[in-house]
Motif scaffolding. Structure first.
Motif, PDB file in Angstrom:
ATOM      1  N   GLU A 525     -25.277  20.686  22.182  1.00 16.95           N
ATOM      2  CA  GLU A 525     -26.285  19.610  22.267  1.00 16.95           C
ATOM      3  C   GLU A 525     -27.727  20.418  22.575  1.00 16.95           C
ATOM      4  O   GLU A 525     -27.622  21.475  23.237  1.00 16.95           O
ATOM      5  CB  GLU A 525     -25.970  18.835  23.384  1.00 16.95           C
ATOM      6  N   THR A 527     -30.520  20.829  24.318  1.00 18.39           N
ATOM      7  CA  THR A 527     -31.260  20.533  25.477  1.00 18.39           C
ATOM      8  C   THR A 527     -32.784  20.976  25.222  1.00 18.39           C
ATOM      9  O   THR A 527     -33.074  21.891  24.284  1.00 18.39           O
ATOM     10  CB  THR A 527     -30.717  21.002  26.636  1.00 18.39           C
ATOM     11  N   ASP A 528     -33.488  20.646  26.025  1.00 19.72           N
ATOM     12  CA  ASP A 528     -35.171  21.273  25.963  1.00 19.72           C
ATOM     13  C   ASP A 528     -34.851  22.761  26.345  1.00 19.72           C
ATOM     14  O   ASP A 528     -35.772  23.572  25.815  1.00 19.72           O
ATOM     15  CB  ASP A 528     -35.809  20.480  27.306  1.00 19.72           C
ATOM     16  N   ASP A 603     -26.509  24.114  31.297  1.00 22.55           N
ATOM     17  CA  ASP A 603     -26.530  22.635  30.701  1.00 22.55           C
ATOM     18  C   ASP A 603     -25.524  22.626  29.483  1.00 22.55           C
ATOM     19  O   ASP A 603     -25.539  22.051  28.590  1.00 22.55           O
ATOM     20  CB  ASP A 603     -27.984  22.424  30.133  1.00 22.55           C
ATOM     21  N   THR A 613     -20.908  19.559  32.161  1.00 22.71           N
ATOM     22  CA  THR A 613     -21.676  20.800  32.400  1.00 22.71           C
ATOM     23  C   THR A 613     -21.882  20.953  33.861  1.00 22.71           C
ATOM     24  O   THR A 613     -21.515  20.258  34.466  1.00 22.71           O
ATOM     25  CB  THR A 613     -23.394  20.540  31.908  1.00 22.71           C
TER      26      THR A 613
END
Length: 671
Positions: A525, A527-528, A603, A613
């Motif tokens: 995924e 994530t930032d 994360d 996570t």
């Protein structure tokens, strides 16, 4: 502080006697004098030491055979070596009574052997990371003669973090010098699976604040909401596929397309279309009479062949001649398994292309549509005989593939492999996400998301058939009616650990629309934190600043990091990965980079967390604890006292550990 002469002499005699036994058993070093402690350089023993700690059970064999005739007291000393801690430590201080090694929540006071530890390391890089094995000896904690120092120098930010870890650990339990406490901790580490048994630094804080991310976003000049790692990778891969000219144009003009500089939007599209058209033309074959797969591959450039071979995980392709590459590719592609795998994962458009080829031997597209098809399905189209006609392109299957396409595009085969493809996707997704999933849970998830319901035994039968036909991309296996990753299937101890963890933690409820993304073993995924780390490596750390390969370096590191995270690899493994990539880290960059790495890992979904996570699991447990506090706290106390009363006699010692009889302690209060 270090051992006295008689202590160190005895240590080397015992330890190198053990190493000599290991070397004779496994023939690691062919030096006839190896193991003679007074002449053997400890650095030459490194390979033998690694073999010893890989299976410390050999110590029991050594003691049973006792080839050196050790007396009982020496046997006890060697036996204690089984209780060791191997891994990465923070060497924090070397100037006190003992050297201070930080390992996660523990701080150990370690003695030198024949000299002070400060004579063996570069104090300019301290505090810093070292690799070694700590062992108990003669009432002290020592190391196994080898200390490897990692050549990473930390700035004040990371040093402050280490100081905080040291202060916290000392406050909790002090500096550990007691051998009995050390052995207890070593036993705890020995209970962990192989991949997780090494020392970790989970206590390191993470610079994940909004302010941190905002500043880094400005520095890297990216829009977090609009930026996508995969979109950036696809554009870069397209530039590689379409040659050097395209790579230059994408790099120079691609990011400026929206601003209409230096091209207008229409001009940019025209240039991009020209690049794509030229690329497809480069794959076209002029000789319409030769339709062999060899002829198709012979027509391609060496660069395309290299990328195709790398996609199959074949190493050393850069050293191969073109004919050798073609021979390897024909072995991979010219069989029914290649087409069967494509049919398993084909969408409706690709099935239409294959159906037309099965019926006519070829498919004809108008030029713009042909170019889009070529770009969307390169796994198949780059192995087609492509002919150019005015306004059209013809895709013809090579002779070696046409029969296989006709076989697997028969209606009954399409129906079968459409179902098998769906099951294979769920099996891969669930295994990649959770590490292992029991067939009962598999069936519940599958049947909740599909119209055609299948029983547990039906699913197992299909999965086993997929494995037998080598259609699972070496991703999954079946153990004890559970679908597991191939890695777990090959490590029974680690699989047992994951299974035990899954009994304690419920499955993460992955939304239906996201689950099948995990069928791709490299999916994660975005994530930032992942976006920031990708951009940071690409723009700040990549050793290929003037080369298209800089994005490949960033993408590959993200893939490896997420793989390490889901397998719960410890801190020294992560630092080894960083060293392997050779990023040119300046001292000022280390806190930012290490912080981003830890943010990404916290994360990332982990097998040991049953898909959660670490951040999600922490928040879940925190909410659960807060909910428990809302209950009457006396409920648990009374329940515990009643439980003790049921098991403890009035004249028995009180289980609270006070030393009093139960009737005069907790039993009195209860009555």
């Amino acid at each position: 502080m270090y051992l006295e002469t008689n202590q160190s002499t005895r240590f080397y005699r015992l330890f190198f006697g053990l190493l000599r036994f290991v070397n004779e058993r496994y023939i690691v070093n062919d030096d006839p004098l190896f193991g003679t402690y007074d002449i053997t350089d400890p650095r030459r023993a490194k390979e033998v030491i690694d073999v010893l700690w890989d299976d410390a059970g050999i110590i029991n064999e050594y003691l049973r055979e006792n080839p050196d005739g050790l007396p009982f007291v020496d046997q006890e000393t060697v036996s204690a070596f089984r209780h060791h801690i191997t891994g990465q430590f923070v060497l924090y201080d070397i100037d006190g009574e003992y050297s201070v090694f930080i390992a996660g929540p523990h701080v150990f006071g370690v003695s030198g052997l024949a000299c002070e530890i400060n004579e063996l390391v570069d104090r300019e890089t301290l505090p810093g990371f070292v690799s070694t094995t700590l062992i108990p000896y003669d009432g002290k904690i020592v190391y196994d003669t080898i200390i490897e120092q990692m050549s990473i120098q930390f700035g004040e930010g990371m040093r402050e973090i280490f100081r905080g870890e040291y202060d916290k650990a000392v406050k909790n339990e002090g500096v550990i010098t007691d051998v009995r406490r050390f052995i207890s901790i070593a036993r705890e580490y020995a209970m962990q699976p192989k991949e997780s048994a090494e020392v970790s630094n989970e206590g390191l804080p993470i610079p994940g604040s909004d302010e941190f991310k905002g500043e880094l976003e400005k520095r890297l000049q990216i829009d977090m909401k609009a930026f996508s790692i995969r979109a950036d990778m696809e554009q870069r891969y397209e530039s590689l596929l379409f040659g050097d000219e395209a790579g230059y144009l994408f790099d120079v003009y691609g990011d400026a397309a929206e601003e209409m500089q230096p091209f207008g939007e229409m001009q940019w599209e025209q240039h991009k279309n020209k690049i794509r058209t030229d690329a497809v033309n480069g794959f076209c074959i002029k000789d319409h009479n030769n339709t062999s797969l060899y002829h198709v591959l012979k027509n391609q450039r060496v660069r395309e062949l290299k990328y195709a071979l790398k996609g199959y995980g074949i190493p050393g392709v850069s050293k191969l001649k073109k004919d050798e590459m073609i021979k390897l590719l024909i072995g991979k592609i010219g069989n029914e398994g290649f087409i069967k795998n494509i049919v398993l994962t084909a969408n409706e458009e690709l099935l239409g292309l294959l159906t037309a080829i099965a019926k006519n031997g070829y498919v004809k597209y108008p030029a713009p549509e042909a170019i889009e098809v070529f770009i969307k399905y390169p796994r198949l189209t780059i192995f087609m005989c492509i002919y150019k006609e005015p306004g059209h392109y013809i895709f013809r299957a090579p002779d070696e593939l046409i029969w296989h396409i006709q076989k697997y595009m028969a209606p009954e085969m399409v129906r079968k492999y459409s179902l098998y493809g769906t099951v294979a996707s769920y099996a891969a997704a669930l295994a990649n996400l959770y590490g292992m999933v029991h067939i009962g849970d598999f069936a519940k998830i599958y049947n909740a998301q599909n119209d055609e319901k299948l029983g547990e035994d039906e699913l197992l039968k299909i999965i086993l058939e997929l494995i037998a036909e080598d259609l699972c991309q070496d991703i999954i296996d079946v153990r004890n009616r559970a679908v597991v990753t191939l890695e777990l299937a090959q490590d029974i101890e680690y699989m047992g650990y994951i299974e035990e963890r899954h009994r304690l933690i419920e499955m993460f409820p992955m939304p239906e629309e996201k689950l099948l993304d995990y069928a791709d073993p490299y999916y994660y995924e975005e994530t930032d934190e992942a976006k920031l780390l990708y951009a940071y490596i690409k723009k700040e750390l990549s050793p290929y600043h003037d080369d298209d390969d800089n994005f490949i370096e960033a993408a590959a590191f993200l893939d490896d990091l997420h793989e390490y995270a889901r397998r719960d690899i410890a801190m020294d493994g992560i630092l080894g990965l960083i060293e392997e990539y050779g990023f040119p880290l300046e001292e000022s960059e280390i806190p930012t980079f290490i912080g981003l790495v830890y943010s990404v890992m916290n994360d990332s979904r982990k097998w040991a967390n049953n898909g959660w996570t670490p951040n999600e699991l922490y928040e879940k447990e925190r909410l659960g604890q807060e909910a428990a506090k809302e209950k009457n706290p006396l409920d648990n106390v009374i329940s515990l006292a009643q439980k003790r009363a049921a098991k403890t006699g009035r004249n028995d010692p009180c289980p609270c550990g006070s030393g009093k009889k139960y009737k005069n302690c907790c039993g009195k209060n209860l009555n």
